[in-house]
Scaffold this motif. Structure first.
Motif, PDB file in Angstrom:
ATOM      1  N   PHE A   1     -12.548  14.042  -8.166  1.00  0.00           N
ATOM      2  CA  PHE A   1     -12.228  12.661  -7.789  1.00  0.00           C
ATOM      3  C   PHE A   1     -11.842  11.836  -8.999  1.00  0.00           C
ATOM      4  O   PHE A   1     -12.418  11.975 -10.071  1.00  0.00           O
ATOM      5  N   ARG A   2     -10.878  10.957  -8.807  1.00  0.00           N
ATOM      6  CA  ARG A   2     -10.466   9.998  -9.811  1.00  0.00           C
ATOM      7  C   ARG A   2     -11.476   8.844  -9.881  1.00  0.00           C
ATOM      8  O   ARG A   2     -11.653   8.235 -10.919  1.00  0.00           O
ATOM      9  N   GLY A   3     -12.083   8.555  -8.751  1.00  0.00           N
ATOM     10  CA  GLY A   3     -12.978   7.388  -8.635  1.00  0.00           C
ATOM     11  C   GLY A   3     -14.314   7.596  -9.341  1.00  0.00           C
ATOM     12  O   GLY A   3     -14.627   8.696  -9.827  1.00  0.00           O
TER      13      GLY A   3
ATOM     14  N   ILE B   1      -6.448   4.378   4.926  1.00  0.00           N
ATOM     15  CA  ILE B   1      -5.606   5.080   3.950  1.00  0.00           C
ATOM     16  C   ILE B   1      -5.715   4.336   2.618  1.00  0.00           C
ATOM     17  O   ILE B   1      -5.356   3.159   2.519  1.00  0.00           O
ATOM     18  N   ALA B   2      -6.260   5.034   1.604  1.00  0.00           N
ATOM     19  CA  ALA B   2      -6.510   4.397   0.303  1.00  0.00           C
ATOM     20  C   ALA B   2      -5.933   5.298  -0.789  1.00  0.00           C
ATOM     21  O   ALA B   2      -6.664   5.838  -1.616  1.00  0.00           O
ATOM     22  N   VAL B   3      -4.625   5.465  -0.742  1.00  0.00           N
ATOM     23  CA  VAL B   3      -3.985   6.386  -1.700  1.00  0.00           C
ATOM     24  C   VAL B   3      -3.207   5.621  -2.770  1.00  0.00           C
ATOM     25  O   VAL B   3      -2.236   6.110  -3.325  1.00  0.00           O
ATOM     26  N   GLY B   4      -3.684   4.418  -3.091  1.00  0.00           N
ATOM     27  CA  GLY B   4      -3.088   3.649  -4.185  1.00  0.00           C
ATOM     28  C   GLY B   4      -2.169   2.541  -3.692  1.00  0.00           C
ATOM     29  O   GLY B   4      -1.835   2.468  -2.511  1.00  0.00           O
ATOM     30  N   MET B   5      -1.846   1.658  -4.617  1.00  0.00           N
ATOM     31  CA  MET B   5      -0.969   0.518  -4.307  1.00  0.00           C
ATOM     32  C   MET B   5       0.266   0.587  -5.182  1.00  0.00           C
ATOM     33  O   MET B   5       0.246   1.180  -6.259  1.00  0.00           O
TER      34      MET B   5
ATOM     35  N   HIS C   1       0.853  -1.179   0.000  1.00  0.00           N
ATOM     36  CA  HIS C   1       0.000   0.000   0.000  1.00  0.00           C
ATOM     37  C   HIS C   1       0.893   1.235   0.000  1.00  0.00           C
ATOM     38  O   HIS C   1       1.876   1.277   0.728  1.00  0.00           O
ATOM     39  N   ARG C   2       0.521   2.192  -0.832  1.00  0.00           N
ATOM     40  CA  ARG C   2       1.260   3.452  -0.793  1.00  0.00           C
ATOM     41  C   ARG C   2       0.983   4.098   0.567  1.00  0.00           C
ATOM     42  O   ARG C   2      -0.150   4.062   1.063  1.00  0.00           O
ATOM     43  N   THR C   3       2.010   4.607   1.180  1.00  0.00           N
ATOM     44  CA  THR C   3       1.812   5.220   2.499  1.00  0.00           C
ATOM     45  C   THR C   3       1.683   6.725   2.354  1.00  0.00           C
ATOM     46  O   THR C   3       2.093   7.306   1.355  1.00  0.00           O
TER      47      THR C   3
ATOM     48  N   ILE D   1      -8.972   8.248   3.521  1.00  0.00           N
ATOM     49  CA  ILE D   1      -8.127   9.211   2.809  1.00  0.00           C
ATOM     50  C   ILE D   1      -7.898   8.724   1.385  1.00  0.00           C
ATOM     51  O   ILE D   1      -7.482   7.575   1.175  1.00  0.00           O
ATOM     52  N   GLY D   2      -8.161   9.602   0.395  1.00  0.00           N
ATOM     53  CA  GLY D   2      -7.951   9.252  -1.010  1.00  0.00           C
ATOM     54  C   GLY D   2      -9.156   9.640  -1.847  1.00  0.00           C
ATOM     55  O   GLY D   2     -10.248   9.879  -1.308  1.00  0.00           O
ATOM     56  N   GLY D   3      -8.954   9.693  -3.164  1.00  0.00           N
ATOM     57  CA  GLY D   3     -10.033  10.103  -4.049  1.00  0.00           C
ATOM     58  C   GLY D   3     -10.200   9.174  -5.231  1.00  0.00           C
ATOM     59  O   GLY D   3     -10.850   9.506  -6.221  1.00  0.00           O
ATOM     60  N   GLY D   4      -9.625   7.969  -5.138  1.00  0.00           N
ATOM     61  CA  GLY D   4      -9.750   6.983  -6.220  1.00  0.00           C
ATOM     62  C   GLY D   4     -10.891   6.009  -5.934  1.00  0.00           C
ATOM     63  O   GLY D   4     -11.628   6.159  -4.954  1.00  0.00           O
ATOM     64  N   ASP D   5     -11.007   4.984  -6.777  1.00  0.00           N
ATOM     65  CA  ASP D   5     -12.081   3.997  -6.605  1.00  0.00           C
ATOM     66  C   ASP D   5     -11.974   3.250  -5.277  1.00  0.00           C
ATOM     67  O   ASP D   5     -12.993   2.947  -4.654  1.00  0.00           O
ATOM     68  N   THR D   6     -10.756   2.939  -4.863  1.00  0.00           N
ATOM     69  CA  THR D   6     -10.606   2.210  -3.598  1.00  0.00           C
ATOM     70  C   THR D   6     -11.152   3.037  -2.451  1.00  0.00           C
ATOM     71  O   THR D   6     -11.921   2.544  -1.620  1.00  0.00           O
ATOM     72  N   ALA D   7     -10.781   4.317  -2.410  1.00  0.00           N
ATOM     73  CA  ALA D   7     -11.246   5.188  -1.320  1.00  0.00           C
ATOM     74  C   ALA D   7     -12.772   5.292  -1.337  1.00  0.00           C
ATOM     75  O   ALA D   7     -13.420   5.175  -0.289  1.00  0.00           O
ATOM     76  N   LEU D   8     -13.353   5.484  -2.517  1.00  0.00           N
ATOM     77  CA  LEU D   8     -14.813   5.640  -2.609  1.00  0.00           C
ATOM     78  C   LEU D   8     -15.531   4.339  -2.257  1.00  0.00           C
ATOM     79  O   LEU D   8     -16.512   4.349  -1.508  1.00  0.00           O
ATOM     80  N   ASP D   9     -15.020   3.222  -2.769  1.00  0.00           N
ATOM     81  CA  ASP D   9     -15.627   1.924  -2.428  1.00  0.00           C
ATOM     82  C   ASP D   9     -15.500   1.655  -0.925  1.00  0.00           C
ATOM     83  O   ASP D   9     -16.431   1.169  -0.294  1.00  0.00           O
ATOM     84  N   ASP D  10     -14.332   1.972  -0.383  1.00  0.00           N
ATOM     85  CA  ASP D  10     -14.110   1.768   1.059  1.00  0.00           C
ATOM     86  C   ASP D  10     -15.100   2.613   1.860  1.00  0.00           C
ATOM     87  O   ASP D  10     -15.687   2.141   2.840  1.00  0.00           O
TER      88      ASP D  10
ATOM     89  N   VAL E   1      -7.833  19.031   0.927  1.00  0.00           N
ATOM     90  CA  VAL E   1      -7.075  18.982   2.191  1.00  0.00           C
ATOM     91  C   VAL E   1      -6.090  17.814   2.199  1.00  0.00           C
ATOM     92  O   VAL E   1      -6.315  16.785   1.556  1.00  0.00           O
ATOM     93  N   ASN E   2      -5.018  18.010   2.935  1.00  0.00           N
ATOM     94  CA  ASN E   2      -4.053  16.937   3.170  1.00  0.00           C
ATOM     95  C   ASN E   2      -4.002  16.661   4.659  1.00  0.00           C
ATOM     96  O   ASN E   2      -4.095  17.597   5.463  1.00  0.00           O
ATOM     97  N   VAL E   3      -3.869  15.389   4.986  1.00  0.00           N
ATOM     98  CA  VAL E   3      -3.697  15.029   6.404  1.00  0.00           C
ATOM     99  C   VAL E   3      -2.215  15.190   6.723  1.00  0.00           C
ATOM    100  O   VAL E   3      -1.360  14.688   5.995  1.00  0.00           O
TER     101      VAL E   3
ATOM    102  N   LEU F   1     -11.499  12.311   3.084  1.00  0.00           N
ATOM    103  CA  LEU F   1     -10.557  13.430   2.977  1.00  0.00           C
ATOM    104  C   LEU F   1      -9.756  13.246   1.699  1.00  0.00           C
ATOM    105  O   LEU F   1      -9.043  12.246   1.547  1.00  0.00           O
ATOM    106  N   HIS F   2      -9.900  14.197   0.784  1.00  0.00           N
ATOM    107  CA  HIS F   2      -9.201  14.064  -0.506  1.00  0.00           C
ATOM    108  C   HIS F   2      -8.436  15.350  -0.810  1.00  0.00           C
ATOM    109  O   HIS F   2      -8.924  16.450  -0.541  1.00  0.00           O
ATOM    110  N   ARG F   3      -7.260  15.186  -1.377  1.00  0.00           N
ATOM    111  CA  ARG F   3      -6.374  16.347  -1.545  1.00  0.00           C
ATOM    112  C   ARG F   3      -6.792  17.298  -2.668  1.00  0.00           C
ATOM    113  O   ARG F   3      -6.351  18.437  -2.714  1.00  0.00           O
ATOM    114  N   ARG F   4      -7.614  16.804  -3.617  1.00  0.00           N
ATOM    115  CA  ARG F   4      -8.060  17.689  -4.710  1.00  0.00           C
ATOM    116  C   ARG F   4      -9.563  17.884  -4.638  1.00  0.00           C
ATOM    117  O   ARG F   4     -10.247  17.226  -3.861  1.00  0.00           O
ATOM    118  N   ASP F   5     -10.105  18.748  -5.508  1.00  0.00           N
ATOM    119  CA  ASP F   5     -11.552  18.988  -5.493  1.00  0.00           C
ATOM    120  C   ASP F   5     -12.295  18.028  -6.420  1.00  0.00           C
ATOM    121  O   ASP F   5     -13.507  17.885  -6.339  1.00  0.00           O
TER     122      ASP F   5
END
Ligand code: NAP
Length: 299
Positions: free
Chosen positions: A180-182, A231-235, A116-118, A151-160, A202-204, A174-178
């Protein structure tokens, strides 16, 4: 000379070892310095592996390992430095402490997994397993009626977030951009949920808590109360050793079907490193069994 070298001692690698030993093959499993059986060892509880409900992830992994050892599997503590194919055989250079040696095999099953990306923020490592999680389907049920953040704005974060919204008291995304990728559809479902709060831009910067996660500190100076943070910011698939020996999908996972066959003859993949839809213990062990079945068919 081995029939099969298995690289990686997570659930996929150990399941492959069990199937290979039962088929009477000469096999060796290479594992990095032993810290548990891959990612599953980091999961505080596993509730979705049949027959082992409410088990500690580390303990479940140990059962797999004991099973492989019981059948006589050779497990070597070493770091793989290089994989080379010399026409007939694979040469795997491994480093044991300061010494390098070369192992030979007719086939390789590569199951080094994905990490998992940290976020790389203070508190993330310290509170892992104490509220910090990278897997909602593994750990979500432990946050019933509690406040959680994703945390995250991709499909994993949204599904989670959607999955957790049916378990937790409330979910803050909480997503860093306005934007979403998901998936738009999932986002719309989340917007309709009364217990989901979406904060963008926002960023944590810190995860705080004494014994357990208590709150998150944001870069706008605000705080979010949460007992769990997903934390779901990619793998990041662990494919560096394979280089151009195989083909990859767009996300960098090795292209192979359920049979584990890659585009390189004799080189099979199993577990999280393989391009697939569901990365869980149950799909990893199935991959391990399938890869051995393919090798037996191809021999
Ligand atoms: P992803 O699509 O790469 O999304 C990662 C998210 O984390 C992005 O929103 C990214 O922000 C954010 N991020 C990355 N680094 C960050 C950091 N340091 N701090 C804060 N945020 C950070 O990863 P994924 O969601 O795991 O999905 C991986 C692939 O699997 C995708 O192709 C996805 O479509 C697929 N997938 C599909 C499904 C499905 O179909 N149901 C489910 C899960 C995954 P930015 O947007 O600002 O870059």
């Amino acid at each position: 000379m081995y029939d099969i070298i298995i690289i990686g001692s997570g659930p996929a690698g150990l399941a492959a070892a069990i199937y290979a030993m039962r088929a009477g093959k000469k096999v060796i499993v290479i594992e990095k310095e032993y810290e548990g059986t891959g990612q599953i060892a980091l999961s505080s509880k596993v509730d979705n592996y049949p027959g082992y409900y409410n088990i500690d992830g580390y303990e479940l992994g140990e059962h797999f390992r004991e099973h492989a050892l019981y059948l006589g599997t050779e497990i070597k503590n070493a770091t793989v430095k290089m994989i080379k194919h010399t026409g007939e055989v694979f040469e795997v250079t491994v480093k044991v402490r300061k010494k390098e040696e070369v192992l030979e095999a007719a086939n390789i099953i590569y199951c080094a997994g994905a990490r998992h990306r940290t976020l790389n923020v203070k508190g993330e490592i310290e509170l892992q397993g104490k509220g910090v999680s990278y897997c909602a389907t593994c750990d979500g049920s432990f946050f019933k009626d509690k406040e959680v953040a994703v945390i995250g704005g991709g499909d994993t974060a949204l599904d989670d977030a959607l999955y957790l919204s049916d378990i937790a008291k409330n979910v803050t995304i909480l997503h860093r951009r306005d934007t979403f990728r998901g998936s738009f559809t999932t986002l719309e479902k989340l917007r309709k949920k009364e217990n989901v709060n979406i904060i963008t831009g926002v960023n944590v910067t810190m995860i705080e808590g004494e014994e357990h996660v208590e709150k998150l500190i944001l870069d706008n100076g605000k705080e979010v109360k949460a007992e769990g943070v997903f934390i779901a910011v990619g793998m990041v698939p662990e494919t560096e050793l394979l280089g151009d020996m195989v083909k990859y999908d767009n996300a960098g996972y090795v292209l192979a079907g359920e049979d584990g066959r890659t585009t390189h003859k004799g080189l099979y993949v199993a577990g999280d490193v393989r391009s697939k839809g569901l990365r869980q213990v149950i799909t990893a062990v199935a991959d391990g069994a399938n890869a051995i079945n393919s090798i037996l068919q191809d021999m």
